[in-house]
Design a protein around this motif. Sequence first.
Motif, short mmCIF file in Angstrom:
data_model
loop_
_atom_site.label_atom_id
_atom_site.label_comp_id
_atom_site.label_asym_id
_atom_site.label_seq_id
_atom_site.Cartn_x
_atom_site.Cartn_y
_atom_site.Cartn_z
N GLY A 78 0.81 -1.22 0.00
CA GLY A 78 0.00 0.00 0.00
C GLY A 78 0.84 1.27 0.00
N VAL A 79 1.97 1.24 0.71
CA VAL A 79 2.80 2.44 0.83
C VAL A 79 3.59 2.71 -0.45
CG1 VAL A 79 4.74 3.48 2.08
CG2 VAL A 79 2.94 2.29 3.34
N PHE A 80 4.12 1.68 -1.10
CA PHE A 80 4.89 1.89 -2.32
C PHE A 80 4.08 2.59 -3.41
CE2 PHE A 80 8.19 -1.66 -1.40
CZ PHE A 80 8.98 -0.73 -0.75
N PRO A 81 2.85 2.14 -3.71
CA PRO A 81 2.05 2.89 -4.70
C PRO A 81 1.74 4.30 -4.24
CG PRO A 81 1.11 0.71 -4.33
CD PRO A 81 2.17 0.91 -3.29
N TRP A 82 1.61 4.50 -2.93
CA TRP A 82 1.27 5.83 -2.44
C TRP A 82 2.34 6.84 -2.76
CZ3 TRP A 82 -1.97 9.34 -1.46
CH2 TRP A 82 -1.61 10.47 -0.71
N PHE A 83 3.60 6.46 -2.71
CA PHE A 83 4.67 7.41 -3.01
C PHE A 83 4.60 7.88 -4.47
CE2 PHE A 83 6.39 6.10 1.00
CZ PHE A 83 7.05 7.24 1.43
N THR A 216 -7.54 4.37 -3.73
CA THR A 216 -8.08 3.14 -3.14
C THR A 216 -7.95 1.97 -4.09
OG1 THR A 216 -9.67 4.42 -1.82
CG2 THR A 216 -10.14 2.09 -2.13
N TRP A 217 -8.36 2.19 -5.34
CA TRP A 217 -8.30 1.09 -6.31
C TRP A 217 -6.87 0.65 -6.58
CZ3 TRP A 217 -6.02 0.41 -11.08
CH2 TRP A 217 -6.37 -0.78 -11.73
N VAL A 218 -5.97 1.59 -6.73
CA VAL A 218 -4.57 1.25 -7.02
C VAL A 218 -3.98 0.43 -5.88
CG1 VAL A 218 -2.25 2.17 -7.35
CG2 VAL A 218 -4.19 3.23 -8.53
N VAL A 219 -4.17 0.90 -4.66
CA VAL A 219 -3.63 0.18 -3.49
C VAL A 219 -4.24 -1.21 -3.40
CG1 VAL A 219 -3.60 0.15 -0.97
CG2 VAL A 219 -3.07 2.27 -2.19
N GLN A 220 -5.56 -1.29 -3.59
CA GLN A 220 -6.23 -2.58 -3.50
C GLN A 220 -5.75 -3.53 -4.59
OE1 GLN A 220 -8.38 -3.37 -0.99
NE2 GLN A 220 -8.39 -5.47 -1.76
N SER A 221 -5.54 -3.03 -5.79
CA SER A 221 -5.12 -3.88 -6.91
C SER A 221 -3.70 -4.39 -6.73
CB SER A 221 -5.25 -3.10 -8.23
OG SER A 221 -6.59 -2.74 -8.47
N VAL A 222 -2.81 -3.55 -6.22
CA VAL A 222 -1.44 -4.01 -5.95
C VAL A 222 -1.46 -5.08 -4.86
CG1 VAL A 222 0.84 -3.32 -5.13
CG2 VAL A 222 -0.41 -1.84 -6.71
N ARG A 223 -2.31 -4.90 -3.87
CA ARG A 223 -2.42 -5.92 -2.83
C ARG A 223 -3.05 -7.20 -3.37
NH1 ARG A 223 -4.16 -1.65 1.93
NH2 ARG A 223 -2.02 -1.26 2.67
N ASP A 224 -3.92 -7.09 -4.36
CA ASP A 224 -4.47 -8.29 -4.99
C ASP A 224 -3.35 -9.12 -5.61
OD1 ASP A 224 -7.04 -7.65 -4.29
OD2 ASP A 224 -7.56 -6.76 -6.21
N CYS A 225 -2.33 -8.44 -6.13
CA CYS A 225 -1.20 -9.13 -6.78
C CYS A 225 -0.33 -9.86 -5.76
CB CYS A 225 -0.34 -8.13 -7.56
SG CYS A 225 -1.20 -7.27 -8.89
N PHE A 226 -0.09 -9.23 -4.61
CA PHE A 226 0.89 -9.75 -3.66
C PHE A 226 0.27 -10.48 -2.47
CE2 PHE A 226 3.37 -6.44 -5.78
CZ PHE A 226 4.59 -7.06 -5.95
N VAL A 227 -0.90 -10.03 -2.03
CA VAL A 227 -1.44 -10.52 -0.75
C VAL A 227 -2.71 -11.34 -0.92
CG1 VAL A 227 -2.29 -9.83 1.53
CG2 VAL A 227 -0.43 -8.53 0.44
N TYR A 228 -3.71 -10.77 -1.60
CA TYR A 228 -5.03 -11.40 -1.63
C TYR A 228 -5.16 -12.49 -2.69
CZ TYR A 228 -6.47 -7.60 1.46
OH TYR A 228 -6.57 -6.73 2.51
#
Length: 268
Positions: A78-83, A216-228
């Motif tokens: 979540g933090v990496f996309p935020w930067f 929100t969507w960007v963070v959620q989508s990156v987490r879909d790749c790595f976590v969910y």
Amino acid sequence: MFRTLRQLCAENWQWRRQVWNLAKIDLVKTYRGAALGKIWLFVKPAVYILVFWVALEFGLRSSSDVNGKPYLLWLSAGVFPWFFMSDMISTGSDVYRRYPYLVNRIKFPLSLISTFYTLSLLIIFSCMMGFTIVVCAICGIMPSVYLLQLPLVMAFMFVFWVSWSMALSPLSAISRDFSNLLKTLGTPFFWLSGILFDIGHWPRAARLVASFNPVTWVVQSVRDCFVYDRWFWADPESFLPFLAMLLVFVLLALHNYGRLYTEVPDVL
């Protein structure tokens, strides 16, 4: 608008090599004179992640594994996309004032400024994602098939934030008040996007409002790749609002750029 769209596509294709070179030059300028050089790409995000993890782990005691993956990976995703996005929210919406020497060049298309600035940040974000993949592999967390969607997520990010920059930069160039207003959006974008917490526990109405926050969507989508471990399009409640916002900003970019790009050099 279609005429402006054809103009933008033609300019970016014709000047594609210059766009790539300018993106690389912008990266070099950012870290020129620093002894550690490109290592600074990771230092600031790493410090933020460490501080947030310590605060949540030992202060609030609210961190725990997510979907069988370490909370630190969930936080990093979540933090990496935020930067990337925080720079686009603040500086990306006012790129003409950042590069006035390019604005005043007669033959240089203004649309390229938004393109190469976004591309330079996307290169940094790509390095962060590569670093995350390597660290996960070292820690025994092997990439899943869902990681294949990461380039598509990054493509959506690129199109949206280029459109964001083209839509808002002309207005910021004309009015400093508008520019200052946009810079204040960083805090609400951060706290209302689920970077530090899972918005899945929010009431349905609150989740619906938050889904129109592109962060929100960007963070959620990156987490879909790595976590969910799921495809981002499998959740239409978050993907469709993002597509709606993408369409809005594409139309705004075409309208504002077509109407104001000739006035920007005079203002600056």
